[in-house]
Design a protein around this motif. Structure first.
Motif, PDB file in Angstrom:
ATOM      1  N   ASN A  14     -31.726  39.926 -16.770  1.00  0.00           N
ATOM      2  CA  ASN A  14     -31.987  41.126 -15.957  1.00  0.00           C
ATOM      3  C   ASN A  14     -32.589  42.204 -16.838  1.00  0.00           C
ATOM      4  OD1 ASN A  14     -29.891  42.244 -17.450  1.00  0.00           O
ATOM      5  ND2 ASN A  14     -28.795  43.064 -15.685  1.00  0.00           N
ATOM      6  N   ASP A  15     -32.776  43.386 -16.285  1.00  0.00           N
ATOM      7  CA  ASP A  15     -33.243  44.499 -17.115  1.00  0.00           C
ATOM      8  C   ASP A  15     -32.216  45.632 -17.181  1.00  0.00           C
ATOM      9  OD1 ASP A  15     -33.498  45.848 -14.690  1.00  0.00           O
ATOM     10  OD2 ASP A  15     -35.546  46.514 -15.044  1.00  0.00           O
ATOM     11  N   ASP A  16     -31.133  45.510 -16.446  1.00  0.00           N
ATOM     12  CA  ASP A  16     -30.156  46.605 -16.383  1.00  0.00           C
ATOM     13  C   ASP A  16     -29.061  46.468 -17.433  1.00  0.00           C
ATOM     14  OD1 ASP A  16     -31.327  47.742 -13.966  1.00  0.00           O
ATOM     15  OD2 ASP A  16     -30.650  45.868 -13.064  1.00  0.00           O
ATOM     16  N   GLY A  17     -29.068  45.361 -18.126  1.00  0.00           N
ATOM     17  CA  GLY A  17     -28.060  45.152 -19.166  1.00  0.00           C
ATOM     18  C   GLY A  17     -26.934  44.254 -18.701  1.00  0.00           C
ATOM     19  N   ASN A  45     -32.530  48.452 -19.613  1.00  0.00           N
ATOM     20  CA  ASN A  45     -33.938  48.393 -19.999  1.00  0.00           C
ATOM     21  C   ASN A  45     -34.843  48.547 -18.788  1.00  0.00           C
ATOM     22  OD1 ASN A  45     -34.991  47.225 -22.918  1.00  0.00           O
ATOM     23  ND2 ASN A  45     -32.793  47.023 -22.610  1.00  0.00           N
ATOM     24  N   SER A  46     -34.366  49.249 -17.759  1.00  0.00           N
ATOM     25  CA  SER A  46     -35.188  49.409 -16.566  1.00  0.00           C
ATOM     26  C   SER A  46     -36.496  50.111 -16.920  1.00  0.00           C
ATOM     27  CB  SER A  46     -34.433  50.228 -15.521  1.00  0.00           C
ATOM     28  OG  SER A  46     -33.313  49.498 -15.062  1.00  0.00           O
ATOM     29  N   ALA A  47     -37.567  49.670 -16.278  1.00  0.00           N
ATOM     30  CA  ALA A  47     -38.910  50.244 -16.445  1.00  0.00           C
ATOM     31  C   ALA A  47     -39.493  50.033 -17.832  1.00  0.00           C
ATOM     32  CB  ALA A  47     -38.942  51.729 -16.069  1.00  0.00           C
ATOM     33  N   ILE A  97     -29.436  40.978 -10.325  1.00  0.00           N
ATOM     34  CA  ILE A  97     -30.051  41.581  -9.138  1.00  0.00           C
ATOM     35  C   ILE A  97     -30.249  43.058  -9.424  1.00  0.00           C
ATOM     36  CG2 ILE A  97     -29.731  42.080  -6.682  1.00  0.00           C
ATOM     37  CD1 ILE A  97     -27.805  39.612  -6.624  1.00  0.00           C
ATOM     38  N   ASN A  98     -31.478  43.536  -9.369  1.00  0.00           N
ATOM     39  CA  ASN A  98     -31.745  44.925  -9.709  1.00  0.00           C
ATOM     40  C   ASN A  98     -31.221  45.861  -8.621  1.00  0.00           C
ATOM     41  OD1 ASN A  98     -33.323  46.702 -11.628  1.00  0.00           O
ATOM     42  ND2 ASN A  98     -34.150  47.361  -9.666  1.00  0.00           N
ATOM     43  N   PRO A  99     -30.448  46.891  -9.008  1.00  0.00           N
ATOM     44  CA  PRO A  99     -30.027  47.870  -8.002  1.00  0.00           C
ATOM     45  C   PRO A  99     -31.158  48.864  -7.736  1.00  0.00           C
ATOM     46  CG  PRO A  99     -29.067  48.406 -10.127  1.00  0.00           C
ATOM     47  CD  PRO A  99     -29.903  47.168 -10.330  1.00  0.00           C
ATOM     48  N   GLY A 111     -38.877  45.750 -15.458  1.00  0.00           N
ATOM     49  CA  GLY A 111     -38.342  44.786 -16.411  1.00  0.00           C
ATOM     50  C   GLY A 111     -37.796  43.560 -15.711  1.00  0.00           C
ATOM     51  N   THR A 112     -37.225  43.758 -14.518  1.00  0.00           N
ATOM     52  CA  THR A 112     -36.686  42.646 -13.733  1.00  0.00           C
ATOM     53  C   THR A 112     -37.773  41.609 -13.439  1.00  0.00           C
ATOM     54  OG1 THR A 112     -35.209  44.229 -12.641  1.00  0.00           O
ATOM     55  CG2 THR A 112     -35.431  42.067 -11.612  1.00  0.00           C
ATOM     56  N   VAL A 113     -38.906  42.100 -12.926  1.00  0.00           N
ATOM     57  CA  VAL A 113     -39.997  41.188 -12.580  1.00  0.00           C
ATOM     58  C   VAL A 113     -40.638  40.624 -13.852  1.00  0.00           C
ATOM     59  CG1 VAL A 113     -42.228  40.997 -11.408  1.00  0.00           C
ATOM     60  CG2 VAL A 113     -40.392  42.345 -10.378  1.00  0.00           C
TER      61      VAL A 113
END
Ligand code: MN
Length: 270
Positions: A14-17, A45-47, A97-99, A111-113
Motif C-alpha cells: 500500500n502507500d499508507d504504511g 507515503n500517500s501521493a 485499501i487506500n482510504p 502511491g497506491t496505483v
C-alpha cells in the motif's frame, strides 16, 4: 490422482504504511484467496507517485513470518519484495485499501496505483483498491469486493501490461459494478496560503473542489452514481492518435535544418 492446486501467492502492499487499517483489511481479505506476503512502507507515503529511492539504502524490518516493512516508497516495496523477500513469484499483487479515492488525473500522484504499476511492469497481475468516503472508514464491503476481484483476476487473466484501478463507494451494500475509463479530475482552489508565526508566507497543497468530468463512462461518473469503478490501466503512455498526427504533419527535415547540419565530425573523429 490429481493433485490439488497450490494456494495462489499474493503480495500485499500500500502507500499508507503498514499500520493503516486499509492494508490490514486487504491482507485479511486476501487470506481467503491465497497465501499472503505483506511488504509495505513503514510510514504514510500517500501521493509519492512512482518514486524509487536511489539516494540511500533501504532498511527492511520483519514483523512476523509473512510481514515486512521498508523505510521507502510503495515502488521500493514492490522492487525489494519481488527481488529479495518473496520466495516465489506471486500470482497476484494487490495495493491498498487506500482510504480515499484514486480517480481521474489523481491516479498520476497515487502511491497506491503506482505499486500496482510496478507489479505490472514485472508481469505480475496487479490491482489497486481505494475506498471513497469519509472517515471513519468501514472496510467490510471493500474486503468482499477485493476477494471477488482477486478470484476473478486469478481465474481469468488480465490483458498484458494492464492493471486494474478499483474505486469502491463507501456503504454497506454494493449497488453495482461498472468497467470504466479514466476520467479527468482537476482541482479548484487546492493551493492554500498560510503564514508561519513570523508572518512568512507558505503554500499548502490540499483541499479544494474537484471539477468533475462529464463523461458518463468514466471512473469519476461511476463513483458519483454509487457504483464500484473498475478501470483497466495500461502502461503505454504514448498517445497513438497524437503519434500519427505528428508523423503526418510535422516537417522534421525543416526542424533539423533549423538546428543545423548533423554533426558527423564527432563520430568520425577517431
Ligand atoms: Mn494513500
Amino acid at each position: 490422482m490429481p493433485t490439488s492446486p497450490a494456494l495462489p501467492l499474493i503480495m500485499v502492499t500500500n502507500d499508507d504504511g503498514i499500520d493503516s487499517p486499509g492494508i490490514l483489511a486487504l491482507r485479511d481479505a486476501m487470506t481467503a484467496v491465497g497465501r499472503t506476503i505483506v511488504v509495505a512502507p513503514e510510514r504514510d507515503n500517500s501521493a509519492v507517485s512512482h518514486a524509487l529511492t536511489m539516494s540511500r539504502p533501504l532498511r527492511i524490518r520483519r514483523r512476523n513470518q509473512d510481514t515486512y516493512t521498508l523505510d521507502g516508497t510503495p515502488t521500493d516495496c514492490v522492487v525489494i519484495g519481488l527481488g529479495k523477500l518473496l520466495d516465489a513469484r506471486p500470482d497476484l499483487l494487490v495495493s491498498g485499501i487506500n482510504p480515499g479515492p484514486n480517480l481521474g488525473d489523481d491516479i498520476s500522484y497515487s502511491g497506491t496505483v503506482s505499486a500496482a504499476i510496478e507489479g505490472t511492469m514485472y508481469g505480475i497481475p496487479s490491482v489497486a483498491f481505494s475506498l471513497v468516503g469519509e472517515p471513519p472508514y468501514d472496510y467490510a464491503l471493500a474486503m468482499r469486493i477485493a476477494i471477488t476481484l482477486a478470484e476473478t483476476v486469478l481465474a481469468d487473466p488480465l490483458p498484458d501490461n494492464t492493471l486494474l484501478n478499483i474505486n469502491i463507494p463507501a456503504g454497506k451494500a454494493c449497488a453495482g459494478m461498472v468497467i470504466t475509463r479514466q476520467g479527468r479530475r482537476l482541482w479548484e482552489n487546492s493551493i492554500q496560503e498560510t503564514f508561519d508565526p513570523w508572518g512568512r508566507r507558505h503554500y499548502w497543497i490540499g483541499g479544494g473542489t474537484p471539477l468533475r468530468d462529464h463523461g458518463e463512462d468514466t471512473d469519476v461518473a461511476a463513483i458519483h452514481k454509487g457504483l464500484v469503478s473498475i478501470t483497466p490501466i495500461h502502461l503505454d503512455l504514448t498517445n497513438h492518435s497524437g503519434l500519427h498526427l505528428l508523423r503526418g504533419t510535422w516537417d522534421l527535415d525543416r526542424m533539423q535544418d533549423k538546428v543545423g547540419p548533423a554533426n558527423r565530425g564527432h563520430r568520425d573523429n577517431t
